[in-house]
Design a protein around this motif. Structure first.
Motif: not given
Length: 143
Positions: A18-38
């Motif tokens: 859950l804490a890894d932004p790379a996984n968010r689009a897999e489980w978060q229904s409103s999310l298309a993708r994650v960008e700009d991880v710093v």
């Protein structure tokens, strides 16, 4: 908002997922993708959630005490939301993830934020149940 969701896997597995932004689009229904991880996974890491409606809140990890607690703050225009997940071993196995969320809007956005805060608990719990199913399936198949 508060509530909890049971996960069929240990707290360490849940926290890392859950804490890894790379996984968010897999489980978060409103999310298309994650960008700009710093940064690395941990306090201070930032990223942009790109939602299906096109909103782009900027996210930041504010606390990570593995595997017991993870918190984030998201901001988008006049809105700000805090999400905290508390993880604890569950009797009989797996873990329970407790959820606390606070959604705020500045100025004239305040009433809208309060209205959104009424419907967001169901969406957050639904997303966490999806994550629990995904992790449970992986655990059963060993992947």
């Amino acid at each position: 908002m508060s509530g909890s969701v049971h996960f069929p896997v240990p707290p360490e597995v849940v926290c890392d997922y859950l804490a890894d932004p790379a996984n968010r689009a897999e489980w978060q229904s409103s999310l298309a993708r994650v960008e700009d991880v710093v940064g690395e996974m941990g306090v201070g890491q930032t990223w942009t959630d790109v939602t299906l409606p096109g909103l782009r809140p900027r996210m930041r990890t504010t606390e990570l005490v593995r595997p017991q607690r993870w918190s984030e703050t998201g901001t988008w225009r006049g809105f700000e939301a805090d999400l905290t997940l508390e993880l604890a071993p569950a009797p009989g196995g797996g873990c329970v993830v407790g959820v606390v969320m606070d959604l705020r809007g500045r100025g004239p956005l305040g009433p809208l934020a309060r209205a959104l805060a009424l419907v967001s608990p169901a969406a957050v719990r639904s997303d966490l149940r999806r994550a629990a199913r995904l992790l449970g399936e992986r655990h059963r198949t060993g992947s």
